[in-house]
Design an enzyme around this catalytic site. Structure first.
Site, mmCIF file in Angstrom:
data_model
loop_
_atom_site.group_PDB
_atom_site.id
_atom_site.type_symbol
_atom_site.label_atom_id
_atom_site.label_comp_id
_atom_site.label_asym_id
_atom_site.label_seq_id
_atom_site.Cartn_x
_atom_site.Cartn_y
_atom_site.Cartn_z
ATOM 1 N N GLY A 236 -7.311 -8.654 11.935
ATOM 2 C CA GLY A 236 -8.216 -9.860 11.998
ATOM 3 C C GLY A 236 -9.457 -9.631 12.513
ATOM 4 O O GLY A 236 -9.370 -8.686 13.626
ATOM 5 N N ASP B 39 -8.556 -11.148 7.528
ATOM 6 C CA ASP B 39 -8.769 -12.426 8.040
ATOM 7 C C ASP B 39 -9.476 -12.614 9.289
ATOM 8 O O ASP B 39 -10.160 -11.745 9.979
ATOM 9 C CB ASP B 39 -7.481 -13.347 8.455
ATOM 10 N N GLU C 293 1.007 -1.047 -0.234
ATOM 11 C CA GLU C 293 -0.013 -0.077 -0.100
ATOM 12 C C GLU C 293 0.964 1.199 0.125
ATOM 13 O O GLU C 293 0.452 2.367 -0.860
ATOM 14 C CB GLU C 293 -0.856 -0.028 1.109
ATOM 15 N N MET D 34 -1.590 -4.944 15.234
ATOM 16 C CA MET D 34 -0.401 -5.028 16.171
ATOM 17 C C MET D 34 0.322 -3.456 16.293
ATOM 18 O O MET D 34 1.504 -3.474 16.687
ATOM 19 C CB MET D 34 0.690 -6.000 15.567
ATOM 20 N N GLU D 35 -0.593 -2.577 15.925
ATOM 21 C CA GLU D 35 0.114 -1.294 15.813
ATOM 22 C C GLU D 35 -0.756 -0.134 16.395
ATOM 23 O O GLU D 35 -0.379 0.877 16.945
ATOM 24 C CB GLU D 35 0.683 -0.873 14.487
HETATM 25 N N1 ADE Z 1 -3.408 -8.047 11.415
HETATM 26 C C1 ADE Z 1 -4.067 -8.898 10.396
HETATM 27 N N2 ADE Z 1 -4.586 -10.027 10.943
HETATM 28 C C2 ADE Z 1 -4.225 -10.096 12.235
HETATM 29 C C3 ADE Z 1 -4.456 -11.132 13.217
HETATM 30 N N3 ADE Z 1 -5.034 -12.216 12.928
HETATM 31 N N4 ADE Z 1 -3.887 -10.892 14.265
HETATM 32 C C4 ADE Z 1 -3.157 -9.627 14.621
HETATM 33 N N5 ADE Z 1 -2.903 -8.725 13.677
HETATM 34 C C5 ADE Z 1 -3.380 -8.878 12.427
#
Ligand code: ADE
Length: 252
Positions: free
Chosen positions: A81, A221, A15, A197-198
């Site tokens: 996710g 996901d 991106e 995660m950020e």
């Molecule tokens: N970013 C995208 N999918 C994730 C997941 N399953 N866990 C943590 N960060 C993510």
């Protein structure tokens, strides 16, 4: 005096490459294993950079944007996710609150409390939230996101016209890839829509430096046993294209 300089922080290198392609008067500065791209989009000054992954990396990158590049606003985009089962792959979540799900200084503090701030949740300013909701709402209403994806790929990911949902995002240094962890998270944070995660780390730095920010995530996901397979393919083929379209719409 500079009236506006927007930091664009992305968790998907694909991106970021797309957004860099939109820059006029592009220049590059390499520092601390990161490449910062400066330039303008629609005559607005921007600095574009890949956040790198996890709370430490993204907090470091946003701090550098604030201190070295004097950004006045921050837009963060990436994938997440799904935790709430009303979300489908391809849906867009805008955070109205963010929590660090792995922050736990009990018994000294409450679970999830950010030391010294005395807060569990951080929220972006209303003007950033309103702008993002209106801009992304328009992209979805006008069917713009789906037209970026070839029908073969739409079928491959069973992609429907995405929904836009505003709510809580949880961040931490963990990739969720099973239903047990997902259900355990929901027991302690029942309002979480999705995990990444950020975002909450970036929000903390922006809050501390008083920089208006917004965190936007595309669902890649279901944070379960299938997440690894969905994640990689989806980021390359779909999410990075959605991300570029979202940035383009927000910077005008
Ligand atoms: N970013 C995208 N999918 C994730 C997941 N399953 N866990 C943590 N960060 C993510």
């Amino acid at each position: 005096m500079i009236s506006k300089r927007i930091g664009i922080l992305g968790a998907m290198p694909e991106e970021i490459n797309g957004v860099v392609g939109l820059l006029n008067n592009k220049k590059e500065v390499v520092k601390g294993m990161r490449t910062y791209y400066t330039g303008t989009i629609n005559k607005i000054e921007v600095v574009v950079v890949f956040s790198r992954w996890g709370k430490v990396a993204s907090a470091t990158t946003v701090t550098h944007l604030i201190v070295e590049f004097d950004i006045t606003h921050l837009i963060f985009t990436g994938v997440a996710g799904a935790i709430d089962n009303k979300l489908n792959i391809g849906d867009v979540v805008i955070a109205n609150s963010l929590v660090q799900h792995d922050l736990d200084a009990r018994p000294i503090m409450n679970q999830f409390e950010i030391p010294l701030l005395g807060k569990i949740l951080l929220s972006p300013p209303n003007e950033m939230l309103d702008l993002a909701v209106k801009s992304i709402g328009d992209l979805i209403k006008d069917n713009v996101l789906m037209t970026l994806i070839a029908s073969k790929e739409q079928d491959q990911f069973s992609l429907l016209n995405p929904k836009l949902i505003v709510g809580q995002i949880a961040s931490g240094d963990k990739f969720f890839s099973n239903n047990v962890d997902k259900n355990n998270l929901l027991k302690v944070l029942p309002e979480v829509l999705c995990v990444e995660m950020e975002g909450a780390a970036v929000a903390q730095v922006c809050f501390e430096y008083n920089i208006p920010y917004i965190i936007i995530r595309i669902i890649s996901d279901e944070a379960n046993e299938t997440s690894v397979v969905d994640f990689k393919e989806f980021v390359i083929q779909i999410a990075s294209k959605f991300g570029v379209a979202i940035i383009k719409k927000l910077i005008q």
